[in-house]
Scaffold this motif. Structure first.
Motif, short mmCIF file in Angstrom:
data_model
loop_
_atom_site.label_atom_id
_atom_site.label_comp_id
_atom_site.label_asym_id
_atom_site.label_seq_id
_atom_site.Cartn_x
_atom_site.Cartn_y
_atom_site.Cartn_z
N LEU A 151 31.62 49.66 37.23
CA LEU A 151 32.24 48.63 37.70
C LEU A 151 32.60 47.70 36.51
O LEU A 151 31.82 47.50 35.68
CB LEU A 151 31.12 47.64 38.65
CG LEU A 151 30.71 48.37 39.98
CD1 LEU A 151 29.71 47.69 40.55
CD2 LEU A 151 31.70 48.57 40.80
N GLU B 259 38.07 43.76 36.35
CA GLU B 259 38.94 44.08 37.28
C GLU B 259 37.88 44.35 38.40
O GLU B 259 36.72 44.83 38.21
CB GLU B 259 39.89 44.97 37.25
CG GLU B 259 39.25 46.35 36.65
CD GLU B 259 40.32 47.48 36.59
OE1 GLU B 259 40.24 48.59 36.94
OE2 GLU B 259 41.25 47.06 35.65
N TYR B 260 38.17 44.17 39.67
CA TYR B 260 37.39 44.41 40.87
C TYR B 260 37.93 45.80 41.34
O TYR B 260 38.88 46.12 41.40
CB TYR B 260 37.69 43.22 41.86
CG TYR B 260 37.34 41.72 41.58
CD1 TYR B 260 36.13 41.32 41.33
CD2 TYR B 260 38.38 40.78 41.41
CE1 TYR B 260 35.73 40.10 41.28
CE2 TYR B 260 37.85 39.40 40.88
CZ TYR B 260 36.62 39.33 40.88
OH TYR B 260 36.24 37.93 40.53
N PRO B 261 36.66 46.32 41.99
CA PRO B 261 37.08 47.65 42.61
C PRO B 261 38.08 47.31 43.66
O PRO B 261 37.80 46.24 44.50
CB PRO B 261 35.48 48.20 43.05
CG PRO B 261 34.96 46.81 43.04
CD PRO B 261 35.23 45.88 42.34
N ASP C 106 36.73 53.58 43.29
CA ASP C 106 36.56 53.48 41.93
C ASP C 106 37.61 52.46 41.49
O ASP C 106 38.82 52.71 41.86
CB ASP C 106 36.62 54.49 41.12
CG ASP C 106 35.18 55.54 41.49
OD1 ASP C 106 34.25 54.77 41.66
OD2 ASP C 106 35.39 56.68 41.33
N SER C 107 37.35 51.84 40.28
CA SER C 107 38.74 51.18 39.56
C SER C 107 39.65 52.24 39.11
O SER C 107 39.10 53.19 38.95
CB SER C 107 37.98 50.24 38.42
OG SER C 107 37.16 49.50 38.95
#
Length: 92
Positions: free
Chosen positions: A6, A10-12, A90-91
């Motif tokens: 994580l 940035e957000y997943p 996932d990012s």
């Protein structure tokens, strides 16, 4: 293989979010999913096995389950267990 990254910048990508409640005992399904899962247990406790490792997750704790890794349960989750779940990718 079991690492979920994580990133701070940035957000997943969230696939869906929900809440679950077991009025009766419940056996977690045997599955391999394409997304990661975050389960936050708020009442009761959840029993789950990921890739052969057994976990008992009590109220107030959470567990991440990795995409592409088999998870299931051998012990039923007790009645009156409640949890919030987030399915996410996932990012990039």
């Amino acid at each position: 293989m079991h690492t979920i990254s994580l990133l701070c910048n940035e957000y997943p990508l969230v696939y869906d979010v929900g809440v679950a409640y077991t009025a009766e005992e419940w056996l977690h399904p045997d599955r391999v999913l394409e997304f990661n899962i975050l389960n936050l247990i708020v009442q009761g406790e959840m029993h789950v096995v990921e890739d052969g490792v057994r976990y008992i997750v009590p109220a107030g704790e959470f567990i991440f389950l990795r995409n592409g890794v088999r998870h299931w349960a051998e012990t039923k989750t007790k009645a009156d267990t409640k949890w919030y779940w987030i399915h996410f990718y996932d990012s990039p």
